[in-house]
Design a protein around this motif. Structure first.
Motif, PDB file in Angstrom:
ATOM      1  N   GLN A   1      79.576  35.731 -54.606  1.00 28.91           N
ATOM      2  CA  GLN A   1      79.409  34.823 -53.360  1.00 28.91           C
ATOM      3  C   GLN A   1      78.390  33.939 -53.445  1.00 28.91           C
ATOM      4  O   GLN A   1      78.614  32.782 -53.152  1.00 28.91           O
ATOM      5  CB  GLN A   1      79.389  35.815 -52.093  1.00 28.91           C
ATOM      6  CG  GLN A   1      80.731  36.715 -52.078  1.00 28.91           C
ATOM      7  CD  GLN A   1      80.610  37.222 -50.661  1.00 28.91           C
ATOM      8  OE1 GLN A   1      80.660  36.540 -49.513  1.00 28.91           O
ATOM      9  NE2 GLN A   1      80.991  38.488 -50.737  1.00 28.91           N
TER      10      GLN A   1
ATOM     11  N   ASP B   1      78.584  37.645 -46.448  1.00 26.58           N
ATOM     12  CA  ASP B   1      80.126  37.436 -46.300  1.00 26.58           C
ATOM     13  C   ASP B   1      80.314  36.121 -45.994  1.00 26.58           C
ATOM     14  O   ASP B   1      80.157  35.557 -45.009  1.00 26.58           O
ATOM     15  CB  ASP B   1      80.765  38.472 -45.364  1.00 26.58           C
ATOM     16  CG  ASP B   1      82.089  38.266 -44.980  1.00 26.58           C
ATOM     17  OD1 ASP B   1      82.736  37.442 -45.682  1.00 26.58           O
ATOM     18  OD2 ASP B   1      82.946  38.995 -44.254  1.00 26.58           O
ATOM     19  N   ILE B   2      80.330  35.225 -47.016  1.00 31.66           N
ATOM     20  CA  ILE B   2      80.840  33.714 -47.002  1.00 31.66           C
ATOM     21  C   ILE B   2      81.651  33.284 -46.383  1.00 31.66           C
ATOM     22  O   ILE B   2      81.667  32.285 -45.525  1.00 31.66           O
ATOM     23  CB  ILE B   2      80.937  33.188 -48.257  1.00 31.66           C
ATOM     24  CG1 ILE B   2      81.953  33.551 -49.198  1.00 31.66           C
ATOM     25  CG2 ILE B   2      79.518  33.150 -49.376  1.00 31.66           C
ATOM     26  CD1 ILE B   2      82.289  32.759 -50.508  1.00 31.66           C
TER      27      ILE B   2
END
Length: 92
Positions: free
Chosen positions: A4, A53-54
């Motif tokens: 990520q 958590d992109i």
């Protein structure tokens, strides 16, 4: 999580912060296999944000043209890359 961070870094380096999915996959593959320096850098960043958590944090958006880093994503990257000593409160 380091994947990520790699995605964030790739998008940040693109014109207008956007890349097609095909280009993104290619750039990520190059970086992820570029050697231990990149891997260690991404592991270090991932350790500083273990719950990244992109998409859930709205750092990256997806549409039919590809993926893009948001202003929130850019701000997050700038903050997380600052050396730890710059983030510590000044001694009394």
């Amino acid at each position: 999580m380091s994947l990520q961070f790699t995605i964030l870094m790739v998008l940040y380096g693109q014109p207008e912060g956007r890349a097609s999915l095909q280009d993104l996959k290619r750039y990520v593959a190059i970086l992820m296999t570029s050697g231990p320096d990149w891997a260690e850098r991404m592991k270090g960043l991932a350790a500083r944000a273990p719950r990244l958590d992109i998409f859930g944090q709205s750092f990256v958006t997806r549409d039919r043209d590809g993926w893009a880093i948001t202003e929130a994503g850019k701000a997050f990257l700038a903050a997380i890359e600052r050396p730890i000593r710059d983030q510590a409160p000044a001694p009394d």
